[in-house]
Design a protein around this motif. Structure first.
Motif, short mmCIF file in Angstrom:
data_model
loop_
_atom_site.label_atom_id
_atom_site.label_comp_id
_atom_site.label_asym_id
_atom_site.label_seq_id
_atom_site.Cartn_x
_atom_site.Cartn_y
_atom_site.Cartn_z
N ASP A 76 -46.18 89.61 40.46
CA ASP A 76 -47.21 90.64 40.28
C ASP A 76 -47.96 90.47 38.97
O ASP A 76 -48.69 91.38 38.54
CB ASP A 76 -46.59 92.03 40.35
CG ASP A 76 -45.52 92.27 39.29
OD1 ASP A 76 -45.14 91.29 38.60
OD2 ASP A 76 -45.05 93.42 39.15
N LYS B 205 -50.76 89.73 36.40
CA LYS B 205 -52.21 89.67 36.41
C LYS B 205 -52.69 89.12 35.07
O LYS B 205 -52.09 89.39 34.03
CB LYS B 205 -52.81 91.07 36.61
CG LYS B 205 -52.35 91.78 37.87
CD LYS B 205 -52.85 91.10 39.14
CE LYS B 205 -52.43 91.87 40.39
NZ LYS B 205 -52.84 91.18 41.64
N ASP C 201 -56.33 87.88 32.59
CA ASP C 201 -57.77 87.90 32.38
C ASP C 201 -58.26 86.46 32.42
O ASP C 201 -57.96 85.67 31.53
CB ASP C 201 -58.07 88.54 31.01
CG ASP C 201 -59.56 88.80 30.82
OD1 ASP C 201 -60.36 88.41 31.68
OD2 ASP C 201 -59.92 89.38 29.77
N PRO D 75 -57.79 87.60 38.47
CA PRO D 75 -56.54 88.14 37.94
C PRO D 75 -55.28 87.56 38.56
O PRO D 75 -54.20 87.63 37.97
CB PRO D 75 -56.65 89.64 38.22
CG PRO D 75 -57.61 89.74 39.36
CD PRO D 75 -58.59 88.64 39.15
N ASP D 76 -55.39 86.98 39.76
CA ASP D 76 -54.22 86.41 40.42
C ASP D 76 -54.07 84.91 40.17
O ASP D 76 -53.21 84.25 40.78
CB ASP D 76 -54.29 86.66 41.94
CG ASP D 76 -54.19 88.13 42.29
OD1 ASP D 76 -53.43 88.85 41.61
OD2 ASP D 76 -54.88 88.56 43.23
#
Length: 240
Positions: free
Chosen positions: A160, A162, A164, A169-170
């Motif tokens: 999960d 994330k 920048d 984000p992934d």
């Protein structure tokens, strides 16, 4: 997975991350303390300036700039063009070039450097012992390799996360998938000893593990509990 393809994937990821990674908005007093701290940490192990330093996996040149500011002659290398572009944007005496530090080009294996340094690199190398063996060829007799790192993802990388990044984000979990992680044993290392072992496999001597509690202490003092630097840092050192 072919090693050239692995490196291409990594360089693409870190180029997309480069601007955000380098341009985080941080308090000025925090940044000053970070520079002072990391300069002092590396200086403990390095010969006195003006020694010649090869900073591998330099990213935006953070450690290279810090060491250049206190008189070292520094060349920073990174495989991600975006990171080197960021490094070149700063006023510093350090020099920078794009190069695959996991497979150091022969031009840098010239036995002219007093030390090879890196920070937060070993965990993401595709074959750390092979990379380090080539780094040793850059060193003068008695030269030292210094690697600051941590056990970032002991037990596995959370899916999960994330980030920048210009790639979205992934992009971290999409890049560091199970297939890629299988090529990077230190990415999920549980102890500093696993890092020291790759120094042994590379043929280094006088290998030491030095805890760096001041890194975590600084993050806590500035109330940055979500920062990945909160993991206990350590320095692995070894000589040829």
């Amino acid at each position: 997975m072919p090693k050239n393809h692995i490196q291409e994937i990594l360089d693409t990821y870190w180029t997309a991350r480069a601007y955000a990674y380098d341009q985080r908005e941080l308090p000025a007093d925090y940044e000053r303390e970070v520079e002072k701290m990391w300069t002092e940490i590396f200086s403990r192990f390095l010969p006195t300036s003006p020694a010649k330093i090869l900073d591998v996996g330099t990213g935006p040149g953070i450690i290279a700039r810090f060491l250049a500011a206190v008189g070292y002659e520094v060349l920073g290398l990174d495989g991600a063009p975006g990171m080197i572009q960021r490094a070149l944007s700063y006023e510093t005496t350090a020099k920078f070039a794009v190069a695959d530090v996991a497979d150091l080009p022969a031009i840098y294996q010239d036995g002219s450097y007093d030390a090879v340094t890196c920070r937060y690199l070993l965990w993401t190398l595709r074959d750390a012992p092979a990379a380090i063996r080539k780094w040793t060829q850059a060193l003068k007799p008695g030269g030292i390799i210094l690697a600051a790192d941590a056990n970032w993802y002991a037990g596995g990388i959370p899916r999960d996360i994330k980030v920048d990044s210009a790639a979205g984000p992934d992009s971290f979990i999409e890049t560091y998938n199970e297939e890629l992680l299988a090529t990077m044993p230190l990415s999920t290392a549980n102890t500093p000893e696993e890092y020291a072992e790759v120094f042994r496999q590379a043929g280094l001597k006088d290998i030491k593990i030095t805890p760096l509690p001041e890194v975590k202490e600084l993050e806590i003092r500035y109330n940055r509990p979500d920062n990945h630097h909160i993991k206990p840092n350590f320095m692995i050192s070894g000589r040829i």
